[in-house]
Design a protein around this motif. Structure first.
Motif, PDB file in Angstrom:
ATOM      1  N   LEU A 134     -26.163-110.153 -53.079  1.00 59.65           N
ATOM      2  CA  LEU A 134     -27.621-110.181 -52.928  1.00 59.65           C
ATOM      3  C   LEU A 134     -28.087-111.505 -52.321  1.00 59.65           C
ATOM      4  O   LEU A 134     -29.007-111.517 -51.494  1.00 59.65           O
ATOM      5  CB  LEU A 134     -28.301-109.937 -54.282  1.00 59.65           C
ATOM      6  CG  LEU A 134     -28.115-108.536 -54.859  1.00 59.65           C
ATOM      7  CD1 LEU A 134     -28.527-108.514 -56.326  1.00 59.65           C
ATOM      8  CD2 LEU A 134     -28.886-107.503 -54.056  1.00 59.65           C
ATOM      9  N   GLU A 135     -27.469-112.600 -52.721  1.00 57.04           N
ATOM     10  CA  GLU A 135     -27.824-113.897 -52.143  1.00 57.04           C
ATOM     11  C   GLU A 135     -27.529-113.924 -50.642  1.00 57.04           C
ATOM     12  O   GLU A 135     -28.314-114.463 -49.854  1.00 57.04           O
ATOM     13  CB  GLU A 135     -27.090-115.026 -52.868  1.00 57.04           C
ATOM     14  CG  GLU A 135     -27.622-115.255 -54.268  1.00 57.04           C
ATOM     15  CD  GLU A 135     -26.784-116.221 -55.094  1.00 57.04           C
ATOM     16  OE1 GLU A 135     -25.617-116.509 -54.732  1.00 57.04           O
ATOM     17  OE2 GLU A 135     -27.303-116.675 -56.139  1.00 57.04           O
ATOM     18  N   THR A 136     -26.421-113.333 -50.238  1.00 55.02           N
ATOM     19  CA  THR A 136     -26.090-113.257 -48.811  1.00 55.02           C
ATOM     20  C   THR A 136     -27.137-112.436 -48.070  1.00 55.02           C
ATOM     21  O   THR A 136     -27.595-112.827 -46.986  1.00 55.02           O
ATOM     22  CB  THR A 136     -24.681-112.646 -48.620  1.00 55.02           C
ATOM     23  OG1 THR A 136     -23.726-113.506 -49.234  1.00 55.02           O
ATOM     24  CG2 THR A 136     -24.347-112.466 -47.144  1.00 55.02           C
ATOM     25  N   ILE A 137     -27.541-111.323 -48.639  1.00 55.50           N
ATOM     26  CA  ILE A 137     -28.579-110.486 -48.007  1.00 55.50           C
ATOM     27  C   ILE A 137     -29.890-111.254 -47.902  1.00 55.50           C
ATOM     28  O   ILE A 137     -30.533-111.262 -46.851  1.00 55.50           O
ATOM     29  CB  ILE A 137     -28.751-109.165 -48.780  1.00 55.50           C
ATOM     30  CG1 ILE A 137     -27.519-108.283 -48.583  1.00 55.50           C
ATOM     31  CG2 ILE A 137     -30.021-108.433 -48.338  1.00 55.50           C
ATOM     32  CD1 ILE A 137     -27.475-107.057 -49.464  1.00 55.50           C
ATOM     33  N   GLY A 138     -30.295-111.897 -48.984  1.00 59.88           N
ATOM     34  CA  GLY A 138     -31.550-112.661 -48.967  1.00 59.88           C
ATOM     35  C   GLY A 138     -31.526-113.777 -47.942  1.00 59.88           C
ATOM     36  O   GLY A 138     -32.501-113.990 -47.210  1.00 59.88           O
ATOM     37  N   ARG A 139     -30.409-114.499 -47.858  1.00 61.86           N
ATOM     38  CA  ARG A 139     -30.286-115.572 -46.867  1.00 61.86           C
ATOM     39  C   ARG A 139     -30.284-115.017 -45.445  1.00 61.86           C
ATOM     40  O   ARG A 139     -30.855-115.626 -44.533  1.00 61.86           O
ATOM     41  CB  ARG A 139     -29.029-116.397 -47.121  1.00 61.86           C
ATOM     42  CG  ARG A 139     -29.168-117.365 -48.291  1.00 61.86           C
ATOM     43  CD  ARG A 139     -28.030-118.370 -48.349  1.00 61.86           C
ATOM     44  NE  ARG A 139     -26.719-117.752 -48.392  1.00 61.86           N
ATOM     45  CZ  ARG A 139     -26.095-117.370 -49.522  1.00 61.86           C
ATOM     46  NH1 ARG A 139     -26.682-117.553 -50.683  1.00 61.86           N
ATOM     47  NH2 ARG A 139     -24.897-116.816 -49.468  1.00 61.86           N
TER      48      ARG A 139
END
Length: 174
Positions: A64-69
């Motif tokens: 999810l952090e990768t998607i948000g970034r």
């Protein structure tokens, strides 16, 4: 509303709802990049799901952090993006919104029978139909304070895209 003014968009829902298909069509319709969130999963997550085991919150957080970034990077570059991502829990969506402010969720909704039929008719790299029940159990409805559109998957893909474009308030060229 032009590309610069478009918000970042997550096409969300359980596996088999059509996130990747609709996300790609929406990105094409709006003239913005589409990214399949499945492509951003670490190998360990893919292997776990392939073995029939649902991911837990610890598995999902880095993804999810990768998607948000990725969404935030698009905004910083001056354009929006569409990402297909299940975003089943409120806490996941909160994390995504913290990283990509203004995020709009397009939730593809449908009854479990319709979605199960779709899953049975397709081949997926690592998401077996047996995990649908765990996804439905995990799914938390969007709240009024989450910017979102609900789209019924029983429509044609073209009709769904037009509903989203209208709901976003943009007249992007067809």
């Amino acid at each position: 509303m032009n590309q610069v003014n478009l918000p970042p968009i997550i096409v969300m829902g359980v596996s088999g709802s059509g996130k990747s298909t609709l996300g790609a069509l929406l990105g094409q319709r709006l003239g913005i990049p589409f990214i399949d969130g499945d492509d951003l999963h670490p190998v360990a997550n893919k292997e776990k799901m392939k073995a029939g085991h649902p991911l837990d919150d610890d598995d999902r957080r880095p993804w999810l952090e990768t998607i948000g970034r990725t969404l935030a990077d698009s905004q910083a570059e001056g354009h929006s993006s569409v990402v297909a991502c299940s975003a089943l829990k409120r806490s996941y969506r909160d994390l995504l919104r913290a990283l990509a402010p203004g995020l709009v969720f397009v939730h593809l909704t449908g009854d479990s029978g319709t979605i199960a039929e779709r899953m049975a008719a397709r081949s997926h790299e690592y998401m077996p139909p047996a995990l649908l029940s765990s996804q439905l159990a995990t799914l938390e409805p969007l709240a009024a304070d989450e910017k979102h559109l609900l789209v019924d998957v029983r429509q044609t893909p073209a009709a769904m895209v037009e509903q989203i474009v209208s709901g976003l308030g943009c007249g992007a060229p067809a």
